[in-house]
Design a protein around this motif. Structure first.
Motif, short mmCIF file in Angstrom:
data_model
loop_
_atom_site.label_atom_id
_atom_site.label_comp_id
_atom_site.label_asym_id
_atom_site.label_seq_id
_atom_site.Cartn_x
_atom_site.Cartn_y
_atom_site.Cartn_z
N ILE A 148 0.90 -1.23 -0.06
CA ILE A 148 -0.07 -0.05 -0.09
C ILE A 148 0.99 1.00 -0.11
O ILE A 148 1.73 1.41 0.80
N SER A 149 0.60 2.15 -1.04
CA SER A 149 1.32 3.17 -0.95
C SER A 149 1.06 4.30 -0.03
O SER A 149 1.82 4.97 0.70
N HIS A 150 -0.35 4.57 -0.01
CA HIS A 150 -0.88 5.52 1.09
C HIS A 150 -2.38 5.36 0.97
O HIS A 150 -3.22 4.30 0.28
N PHE A 151 -3.05 6.14 1.85
CA PHE A 151 -4.69 6.08 1.91
C PHE A 151 -5.30 7.33 1.56
O PHE A 151 -4.96 8.66 1.84
N GLU A 152 -6.45 7.58 0.84
CA GLU A 152 -7.14 8.42 0.49
C GLU A 152 -8.44 8.56 1.64
O GLU A 152 -9.32 7.28 1.68
N ILE A 153 -8.54 9.46 2.48
CA ILE A 153 -9.38 9.43 3.69
C ILE A 153 -10.46 10.53 3.45
O ILE A 153 -10.06 11.76 3.19
N ARG A 154 -11.54 10.28 3.56
CA ARG A 154 -12.63 11.11 3.65
C ARG A 154 -13.42 11.26 4.92
O ARG A 154 -13.78 9.83 5.53
N LEU A 155 -13.88 12.42 5.66
CA LEU A 155 -14.75 12.38 6.46
C LEU A 155 -16.07 12.96 6.26
O LEU A 155 -16.40 13.49 5.31
N SER A 156 -17.10 12.17 7.01
CA SER A 156 -18.52 12.55 6.68
C SER A 156 -18.82 14.15 7.03
O SER A 156 -19.64 14.72 6.71
N GLN A 157 -17.83 14.85 7.86
CA GLN A 157 -17.88 16.24 8.06
C GLN A 157 -16.33 16.89 8.41
O GLN A 157 -15.80 16.19 8.86
N GLN A 158 -16.29 18.09 8.10
CA GLN A 158 -15.10 18.61 8.23
C GLN A 158 -14.82 19.41 9.48
O GLN A 158 -13.59 19.67 9.73
N THR A 159 -15.95 19.62 10.15
CA THR A 159 -15.54 20.63 11.62
C THR A 159 -16.40 19.83 12.55
O THR A 159 -17.37 18.83 12.28
N ALA A 160 -16.31 20.32 14.04
CA ALA A 160 -16.92 19.69 15.00
C ALA A 160 -17.14 21.01 15.90
O ALA A 160 -16.14 21.65 15.90
N VAL A 161 -18.06 20.76 16.89
CA VAL A 161 -18.44 21.92 17.76
C VAL A 161 -17.83 21.74 19.30
O VAL A 161 -18.33 20.44 19.50
N LEU A 162 -17.06 22.18 19.81
CA LEU A 162 -16.52 21.91 21.20
C LEU A 162 -17.40 22.91 22.08
O LEU A 162 -17.46 24.00 21.89
N ILE A 163 -17.87 22.26 23.24
CA ILE A 163 -18.57 22.88 24.12
C ILE A 163 -17.96 22.92 25.59
O ILE A 163 -17.74 21.53 25.99
N GLY A 164 -17.80 24.13 26.44
CA GLY A 164 -16.81 23.77 27.63
C GLY A 164 -16.82 25.30 27.95
O GLY A 164 -17.25 26.32 27.26
N SER A 165 -15.86 25.30 28.96
CA SER A 165 -15.42 26.62 29.66
C SER A 165 -14.48 27.24 28.75
O SER A 165 -13.68 26.63 27.89
N LEU A 166 -14.32 28.63 28.53
CA LEU A 166 -13.61 29.38 27.91
C LEU A 166 -11.93 28.99 28.10
O LEU A 166 -11.16 28.93 27.08
N ASP A 167 -11.90 28.76 29.36
CA ASP A 167 -10.36 28.33 29.59
C ASP A 167 -9.80 27.20 28.80
O ASP A 167 -8.87 27.00 28.18
N LEU A 168 -10.97 26.01 28.80
CA LEU A 168 -10.66 24.76 28.10
C LEU A 168 -10.67 24.98 26.58
O LEU A 168 -9.78 24.42 26.05
N LEU A 169 -11.62 25.58 26.03
CA LEU A 169 -11.68 25.79 24.78
C LEU A 169 -10.53 26.65 24.03
O LEU A 169 -10.14 26.48 22.88
N ALA A 170 -9.74 27.33 25.01
CA ALA A 170 -8.90 28.24 24.31
C ALA A 170 -7.71 27.05 24.07
O ALA A 170 -6.92 27.66 23.28
N LYS A 225 -4.01 -2.54 9.61
CA LYS A 225 -4.64 -3.70 9.01
C LYS A 225 -5.67 -3.53 7.85
O LYS A 225 -6.38 -4.22 7.37
N ILE A 226 -5.43 -2.10 7.41
CA ILE A 226 -6.55 -2.00 6.24
C ILE A 226 -6.00 -2.15 5.00
O ILE A 226 -4.97 -1.30 4.52
N LYS A 227 -6.56 -3.12 4.15
CA LYS A 227 -6.10 -3.35 2.85
C LYS A 227 -7.11 -3.17 1.75
O LYS A 227 -6.61 -3.43 0.55
N GLU A 228 -8.29 -2.90 2.11
CA GLU A 228 -9.25 -2.79 1.02
C GLU A 228 -10.18 -1.43 1.44
O GLU A 228 -10.07 -1.01 2.49
N TYR A 229 -11.09 -1.04 0.53
CA TYR A 229 -11.98 0.06 0.82
C TYR A 229 -12.67 -0.11 2.18
O TYR A 229 -13.12 -1.40 2.42
#
Length: 356
Positions: A248-270, A283-287
């Motif tokens: 295997i040379s490499h993998f082409e990987i696609r995500l069902s979405q490109q962003t996520a929302v984080l919820i928490g205190s301002l100190d942690l989100l920073a 162990k991935i050798k096929e689609y």
């Protein structure tokens, strides 16, 4: 023989002795009686004894007086005195009789009632100044008194509910006119960072926020707060772990979405500029389609909690040698010549049949 003068002297001496004895025993008897009639008395002082006013509570509302007094008790009997000191065994009460008074402000004397025999009492003060008003009853809605200062930094109040939403207020006529609102005051709460459901005392206040003397039914309400935590949208980055499978040379990987929302205190989100999505490629050798759970540090909630990855492996392309290329080219030429000869032969046969 005794002479008359000598008898007289003896009689005077005896009389003096008798009077002396009488005086002596009289003095002893007086001291003894005084000791019996005037022994040491026990004294105690009781602070904050509640005054019990007697009045028609269905018709009038009273206010403006100090509700407690100081009572000093004394007794020759320590047991009786201790019984009156203890609030649970106390028999006496301090009363203010208002039954014969009309509306207005009055100076009312205080009295001690039901005091047990053998105990004496004095009151300080001996009277109170009380205002008698006509009783009024009205229903008011309850408002929640909360500000951003009650919330943790960055958190927002999105909703507030009160149960019951309305309460009954009983007070005097003049006080009823001063009521601006009935509030559930949350000033005592700080750093609220999650939804909250709590019983809160309520107060009737005037336009300046001053608490008025009222009777509220109920005295507490259940306040439910809906709190929104700070949010931050960050890009998702795929983090490949493990080793590439053979071939295997490499993998082409696609995500069902490109962003996520984080919820928490301002100190942690920073601490977050992006969020990694780990995937073990060993162990991935096929689609492959794989669901991955997103995670962040403790105290930070991620939405959505899972994303779908589609993984396509790209195999390694082998390079062919020059000799192999020549043989392949010659084979291709021979195949083409053979196909051409076959086509010509078929054409000749068709022409001959047509002539016949």
């Amino acid at each position: 023989m005794f002479t008359r003068n000598r008898v007289t002297n003896v009689m005077y001496a005896l009389l003096s002795l008798v009077f002396s004895l009488i005086l002596f025993f009289s003095t002893k008897s007086s001291n003894f009686t005084a000791g019996i009639l005037s022994p040491n008395r026990f004294e105690e002082t009781i602070q904050a004894v509640v005054i019990q006013p007697n009045y028609d509570a269905d018709k009038y509302f009273i206010q403006g007086y100090e509700p407690t007094v100081t009572v000093r008790l004394s007794s020759l009997n320590r047991i009786l005195l201790n019984g009156e000191i203890n609030e649970e065994t106390r028999t006496f009460r301090v009363v203010a009789d208002l039954t014969q008074l009309e509306e207005g402000t009055h100076v009312v004397p205080l009295k001690v009632q039901n005091l047990i025999s053998g105990v004496e009492a004095s009151i300080e003060p001996t009277s109170i100044t009380v205002t008698i008003e006509r009783l009024e009853t009205k229903t008011f809605p309850v408002e929640v008194n909360i500000s951003n200062q009650n919330l943790a930094e960055g958190y927002q109040l999105t909703g507030a509910k009160v149960n019951p939403a309305e309460v009954e207020v009983r007070t005097g006529h003049e006080s009823m006119l001063e009521i601006a609102q009935v509030v559930a005051n949350l000033d005592s709460l700080e750093g609220i960072n999650q939804n909250l459901s709590k019983e809160i005392p309520i107060y009737a206040v005037d336009k300046n926020g001053e608490i008025l003397n009222t009777i509220l039914s109920p005295e507490k309400v259940l306040v439910t707060l809906e709190i929104k935590a700070p949010q931050k949208e960050v890009p998702l980055t795929v983090e490949q772990t493990g080793t590439l499978p053979q071939g295997i040379s490499h993998f082409e990987i696609r995500l069902s979405q490109q962003t996520a929302v984080l919820i928490g205190s301002l100190d942690l989100l920073a601490n977050y500029q992006s969020l990694s999505v780990p995937i073990d490629i060993s162990k991935i050798k096929e689609y492959t389609e794989r669901s991955v759970t997103l995670s962040a540090s403790e105290g930070v909630f991620v939405h959505p909690q899972q994303v779908l990855l589609t993984i396509t492996p790209v195999p390694i392309v082998m390079k062919e040698s020059s000799e192999d290329s020549k043989e392949t080219s010659e084979e291709s030429k021979e195949t083409i010549n053979s196909e051409t000869q076959t086509q010509e032969s078929n054409t000749t046969d068709q022409t001959s049949e047509t002539s016949n």
